[in-house]
Design a protein around this motif. Sequence first.
Motif, short mmCIF file in Angstrom:
data_model
loop_
_atom_site.label_atom_id
_atom_site.label_comp_id
_atom_site.label_asym_id
_atom_site.label_seq_id
_atom_site.Cartn_x
_atom_site.Cartn_y
_atom_site.Cartn_z
N THR A 12 -24.00 -20.57 -11.02
CA THR A 12 -23.75 -21.99 -11.31
C THR A 12 -23.44 -22.18 -12.79
O THR A 12 -22.37 -22.66 -13.14
CB THR A 12 -24.96 -22.85 -10.89
N LEU A 13 -24.36 -21.80 -13.65
CA LEU A 13 -24.11 -21.81 -15.10
C LEU A 13 -23.72 -20.42 -15.58
O LEU A 13 -22.87 -20.27 -16.46
CB LEU A 13 -25.36 -22.27 -15.85
N LEU A 14 -24.36 -19.40 -14.99
CA LEU A 14 -24.07 -18.00 -15.31
C LEU A 14 -22.96 -17.48 -14.40
O LEU A 14 -23.05 -17.61 -13.17
CB LEU A 14 -25.32 -17.15 -15.11
N ASP A 15 -21.92 -16.91 -14.99
CA ASP A 15 -20.89 -16.23 -14.19
C ASP A 15 -21.46 -14.87 -13.81
O ASP A 15 -21.28 -13.87 -14.52
CB ASP A 15 -19.61 -16.07 -15.01
N ARG A 16 -22.19 -14.85 -12.71
CA ARG A 16 -22.93 -13.65 -12.34
C ARG A 16 -21.99 -12.49 -12.00
O ARG A 16 -22.29 -11.34 -12.32
CB ARG A 16 -23.86 -13.95 -11.15
N ASP A 17 -20.89 -12.78 -11.35
CA ASP A 17 -19.95 -11.71 -10.97
C ASP A 17 -19.46 -10.97 -12.22
O ASP A 17 -19.45 -9.74 -12.27
CB ASP A 17 -18.76 -12.28 -10.20
N LYS A 18 -19.04 -11.74 -13.22
CA LYS A 18 -18.52 -11.13 -14.44
C LYS A 18 -19.62 -10.41 -15.20
O LYS A 18 -19.42 -9.28 -15.69
CB LYS A 18 -17.88 -12.19 -15.33
N SER A 19 -20.80 -11.03 -15.28
CA SER A 19 -21.92 -10.43 -16.01
C SER A 19 -22.32 -9.10 -15.37
O SER A 19 -22.55 -8.11 -16.08
CB SER A 19 -23.12 -11.38 -16.01
N LEU A 20 -22.42 -9.09 -14.05
CA LEU A 20 -22.84 -7.88 -13.35
C LEU A 20 -21.81 -6.77 -13.50
O LEU A 20 -22.15 -5.61 -13.74
CB LEU A 20 -23.07 -8.19 -11.87
N LYS A 21 -20.54 -7.11 -13.38
CA LYS A 21 -19.50 -6.10 -13.51
C LYS A 21 -19.50 -5.49 -14.91
O LYS A 21 -19.36 -4.27 -15.08
CB LYS A 21 -18.12 -6.68 -13.20
N MET A 22 -19.67 -6.34 -15.93
CA MET A 22 -19.72 -5.83 -17.31
C MET A 22 -20.90 -4.89 -17.49
O MET A 22 -20.78 -3.84 -18.14
CB MET A 22 -19.82 -7.01 -18.29
N PHE A 23 -22.05 -5.25 -16.93
CA PHE A 23 -23.22 -4.38 -17.04
C PHE A 23 -22.98 -3.05 -16.33
O PHE A 23 -23.28 -1.98 -16.87
CB PHE A 23 -24.46 -5.05 -16.46
N LEU A 24 -22.45 -3.10 -15.10
CA LEU A 24 -22.25 -1.87 -14.32
C LEU A 24 -21.24 -0.94 -14.98
O LEU A 24 -21.41 0.29 -14.94
CB LEU A 24 -21.80 -2.23 -12.91
N LEU A 101 -22.32 -29.12 -20.25
CA LEU A 101 -23.68 -29.49 -20.61
C LEU A 101 -23.71 -30.35 -21.87
O LEU A 101 -24.48 -31.31 -21.96
CB LEU A 101 -24.53 -28.24 -20.80
N ARG A 102 -22.90 -30.01 -22.84
CA ARG A 102 -22.86 -30.81 -24.07
C ARG A 102 -22.38 -32.23 -23.81
O ARG A 102 -22.92 -33.20 -24.37
CB ARG A 102 -21.95 -30.13 -25.10
N ARG A 103 -21.39 -32.37 -22.94
CA ARG A 103 -20.88 -33.71 -22.65
C ARG A 103 -21.89 -34.53 -21.86
O ARG A 103 -22.04 -35.73 -22.08
CB ARG A 103 -19.54 -33.60 -21.91
N LEU A 104 -22.61 -33.89 -20.93
CA LEU A 104 -23.66 -34.59 -20.20
C LEU A 104 -24.81 -34.98 -21.14
O LEU A 104 -25.35 -36.08 -21.06
CB LEU A 104 -24.18 -33.72 -19.06
N GLN A 105 -25.16 -34.06 -22.01
CA GLN A 105 -26.22 -34.34 -22.99
C GLN A 105 -25.82 -35.51 -23.89
O GLN A 105 -26.65 -36.40 -24.18
CB GLN A 105 -26.49 -33.09 -23.82
N ALA A 106 -24.56 -35.54 -24.32
CA ALA A 106 -24.09 -36.61 -25.20
C ALA A 106 -24.11 -37.96 -24.50
O ALA A 106 -24.24 -39.01 -25.16
CB ALA A 106 -22.66 -36.30 -25.67
N ARG A 107 -24.02 -37.95 -23.19
CA ARG A 107 -24.08 -39.21 -22.42
C ARG A 107 -25.51 -39.64 -22.13
O ARG A 107 -25.74 -40.66 -21.48
CB ARG A 107 -23.30 -39.05 -21.11
N THR A 206 -15.58 -26.83 -7.80
CA THR A 206 -15.28 -25.42 -8.06
C THR A 206 -15.39 -25.12 -9.55
O THR A 206 -15.51 -23.96 -9.93
CB THR A 206 -13.88 -25.03 -7.57
N ARG A 207 -15.35 -26.16 -10.38
CA ARG A 207 -15.55 -26.02 -11.82
C ARG A 207 -16.58 -27.06 -12.27
O ARG A 207 -16.62 -28.18 -11.76
CB ARG A 207 -14.24 -26.23 -12.58
N LEU A 208 -17.38 -26.67 -13.26
CA LEU A 208 -18.45 -27.56 -13.69
C LEU A 208 -17.94 -28.86 -14.30
O LEU A 208 -18.60 -29.90 -14.20
CB LEU A 208 -19.35 -26.83 -14.70
N THR A 209 -16.79 -28.82 -14.95
CA THR A 209 -16.28 -30.04 -15.56
C THR A 209 -16.01 -31.13 -14.52
O THR A 209 -15.97 -32.32 -14.87
CB THR A 209 -14.98 -29.76 -16.35
N GLU A 210 -15.84 -30.74 -13.26
CA GLU A 210 -15.65 -31.74 -12.21
C GLU A 210 -16.88 -32.63 -12.04
O GLU A 210 -16.79 -33.72 -11.47
CB GLU A 210 -15.30 -31.05 -10.89
#
Length: 222
Positions: A12-24, A101-107, A206-210
Motif C-alpha cells: 500500500t505504502l511500501l512497494d513490496r514487489d520492488k523492495s523484495l526483488k532488490m533484496f533478492l 501523505l504530505r498533501r493529506l497531512q497539509a489538509r 491503483t495509485r495513492l494520489t487517487e
Amino acid sequence: MLNAVLFDLDGTLLDRDKSLKMFLEDQYERYREYMVNVQRADFINYFIDFDNHGYVPKTAVYDQLFAALDISYIKPSDLLRDFDDKYPHFAYSYDDTLETLRRLQARGYKLGIITNGSTKHQTMIIDVLGLETLVTGFVISEEVGYRKPSPRIFEVMLDQLGERAEDCMFVGDHPDNDVRASRELGMIPVFKDNGYFERPSGYCITRLTELLDIVEELHANS
C-alpha cells in the motif's frame, strides 16, 4: 466527517514487489559462491512464487527454495537470518507515497499505519521510507498481539488517535484483511488494487494520489 486516513503498509505504502526483488538480487550476489548451478533469475522468481505476496512464512519459503533449486553448502536458516537482518534496508515506497501523505497531512488529516508483521521489520521499514514524521501513529501486529483482520488491531489505532471508526478511512491492498475488516468496523474502506486479488465493491484505486479525489468528494458531501 472524515478526520483520519489510515493505511496498510506492505503493498500500500511500501512497494513490496520492488523492495523484495532488490533484496533478492543483492542476497543472490552476496551468496553467489554457494549457488552452484543456480541461476539468479530462478533464485528470484522461485522465491517470489513461493512467498505468495508475503502470506507464506519465510521459513517455509526458504525451505521450498532450497528443495526446488537443490542449493547446497549453505542452510536455509542462513539465508533466513540474512533476510531478517537486511531486507528492511531495501524498503522502497511507491513513487507517489510521500507526496500523497504530505498533501493529506497539509489538509489537516490525522494519518496512521496498521500493519501485520514483526515489530523489528515494520518499524525499520517505516523509518527507511521516511514515514515516521508523516503519521500520527502506527500499530504493528506483533507488538499489540492482534493481527488484521481482527477488529482489535484497528481499535488500538482508533484509541491512539482518539477517533471514531466512522470518521476514518482505511486504505489497503487485501480484500479481507483491509477492506472487509475496516468496513465492518464502520470505516470507509479503499482498496488499492495491485492486480493480485479480485476487486471488492466500493472505492478502488491503483495509485495513492487517487485518494485525494476521494477525500475531496467525501468532504464535499459531508
